[in-house]
Design an enzyme around this catalytic site. Sequence first.
Site, PDB file in Angstrom:
ATOM      1  N   GLU A  61       0.820  -1.205   0.000  1.00 12.38           N
ATOM      2  CA  GLU A  61       0.000   0.000   0.000  1.00 12.38           C
ATOM      3  C   GLU A  61       0.859   1.263   0.000  1.00 12.38           C
ATOM      4  O   GLU A  61       0.576   2.225  -0.720  1.00 12.38           O
ATOM      5  CB  GLU A  61      -0.923   0.015   1.224  1.00 12.38           C
ATOM      6  CG  GLU A  61      -1.943  -1.101   1.263  1.00 12.38           C
ATOM      7  CD  GLU A  61      -1.432  -2.363   1.936  1.00 12.38           C
ATOM      8  OE1 GLU A  61      -2.243  -3.207   2.321  1.00 12.38           O
ATOM      9  OE2 GLU A  61      -0.191  -2.502   2.080  1.00 12.38           O
ATOM     10  N   PRO A 264      11.618 -14.396  -1.442  1.00 14.86           N
ATOM     11  CA  PRO A 264      10.464 -14.618  -0.562  1.00 14.86           C
ATOM     12  C   PRO A 264       9.758 -13.300  -0.248  1.00 14.86           C
ATOM     13  O   PRO A 264      10.405 -12.263  -0.081  1.00 14.86           O
ATOM     14  CB  PRO A 264      11.080 -15.223   0.704  1.00 14.86           C
ATOM     15  CG  PRO A 264      12.457 -15.665   0.312  1.00 14.86           C
ATOM     16  CD  PRO A 264      12.884 -14.751  -0.785  1.00 14.86           C
ATOM     17  N   ARG A 265       8.451 -13.344  -0.161  1.00 17.40           N
ATOM     18  CA  ARG A 265       7.691 -12.129   0.157  1.00 17.40           C
ATOM     19  C   ARG A 265       8.094 -11.581   1.522  1.00 17.40           C
ATOM     20  O   ARG A 265       8.123 -10.374   1.729  1.00 17.40           O
ATOM     21  CB  ARG A 265       6.188 -12.461   0.142  1.00 17.40           C
ATOM     22  CG  ARG A 265       5.283 -11.296   0.544  1.00 17.40           C
ATOM     23  CD  ARG A 265       5.362 -10.181  -0.465  1.00 17.40           C
ATOM     24  NE  ARG A 265       4.455  -9.088  -0.141  1.00 17.40           N
ATOM     25  CZ  ARG A 265       4.722  -8.114   0.707  1.00 17.40           C
ATOM     26  NH1 ARG A 265       5.890  -8.100   1.332  1.00 17.40           N
ATOM     27  NH2 ARG A 265       3.851  -7.151   0.938  1.00 17.40           N
ATOM     28  N   GLU A 334       4.621  -4.537 -11.163  1.00 17.40           N
ATOM     29  CA  GLU A 334       6.017  -4.145 -10.944  1.00 17.40           C
ATOM     30  C   GLU A 334       6.974  -4.797 -11.940  1.00 17.40           C
ATOM     31  O   GLU A 334       7.793  -4.097 -12.553  1.00 17.40           O
ATOM     32  CB  GLU A 334       6.420  -4.440  -9.509  1.00 17.40           C
ATOM     33  CG  GLU A 334       5.711  -3.548  -8.503  1.00 17.40           C
ATOM     34  CD  GLU A 334       5.944  -3.952  -7.058  1.00 17.40           C
ATOM     35  OE1 GLU A 334       5.728  -3.111  -6.171  1.00 17.40           O
ATOM     36  OE2 GLU A 334       6.338  -5.112  -6.825  1.00 17.40           O
TER      37      GLU A 334
END
Length: 426
Positions: A61, A264-265, A334
């Site tokens: 966000e 990894p997130r 992205e």
Amino acid sequence: MIYRLYRGLTTMGAPLISLYLDRRKRRGKEDVQRFPERLGRPGRSRPAGPLVWVHAASVGESLSMLPLIERLCARRLTVLVTTGTVTSAKLMGERLPKGALHQYVPVDRMAYVRGFLDHWRPDLALWAESEFWPNLLVESRRRGIGLVLVQGRVSAKSFDGWSRAPGFIRRLLSGFDLCLAQTEDDARRIRALGGRDVRCLGNLKYAVPPLPADGAGLARLNAAVAGRPVWLASSTHPGEEAVAASVHKALAARFPGLLTLIVPRHPPRGAEVAAELRGLGLRVALRSADEALGADTDIYVADTIGELGLFYRLAPIVFVGKSLAVGGGQNPFEPARIGAAVLFGPAMENFPDMAPRMVEAGAALEVADSDALITVVGELLATPERVAALTAKAAAWAEAEAGVLDAVEAVLAPALGALEKRHARS
């Protein structure tokens, strides 16, 4: 009725809230040095003049709001950005433009909320997406602070949940003077739940500039890769690293020297991910441990913060995670913005408008499952001309969608102009 109950519980539940926050601190989910900010105690003084407060829950966000924040700062407005996570605070510290500052959002207990608002006295508040903190919203409205919902998002699941408390959500949403929804479906749901002046101008994620990358670091990685076939699994969640490993194992013999990159997130999972992959018999290098990316490395786990743009530039083929093993999806815009061949699974509920539009435009490919991912990655590795066509379409689509920022700034112009005039007279 529900709000009064919520307010009472958050007031009387102070000891439980303190225990919960202490547990978060022990787990590294709170910033110990700046923890007083979470209790409504400011970490710095308020600058003079008009102040626009932008609240975003966490990384995604806050990044989507950056282009708008830059426009606000260009108007010589002070912008206060609040987020709730340690990772987002670090990123905002690196990415915020001059004229913007970051604070942690206070925990939604009225005493903390009042301390925060007493100090910062925002003239206008822009709330991103769907994090509706009741005390913070109600108290802001009571003080006459203008409220605008930006990037408003209400999923079908959230809509069903909020519909069970119609008076509660109506009170929260009706406090916004203007609600700017991400999609027409979001606009319809927000309107049905009680939002006023609901409009859909588009998704600000389309306006985000390409993720940055350190040029020297990219050059070093390109040298280390040295022409090897490469693909990337980005923003992965538990279960998807094993899927990436299965892709690598299935294609390694067909494409000698194949390198699989995994980002990894959640970076703290890096060591765990590396251990899992080594258990599958793969040679793994972990970036956070400064392990070298060698010629014999099968998988390079990039568990660092703020380097995703680096790896999107290194790999021409990008699979976007949280779309196979978990569901919801991460941002496919992205890698498209940088010009990668973008793949994702069928579970892209967080991007109900963006994902199908990208597929329809030929800017992304959807894969049904892990077997389909193996097939598609293999086909792309074997046909560079197809990768080039996909990357060109992705970049062109992303560029065409970037005009939403102008539309959002235009609709905010009356409120921004009013607060500028008000401060000029004072």
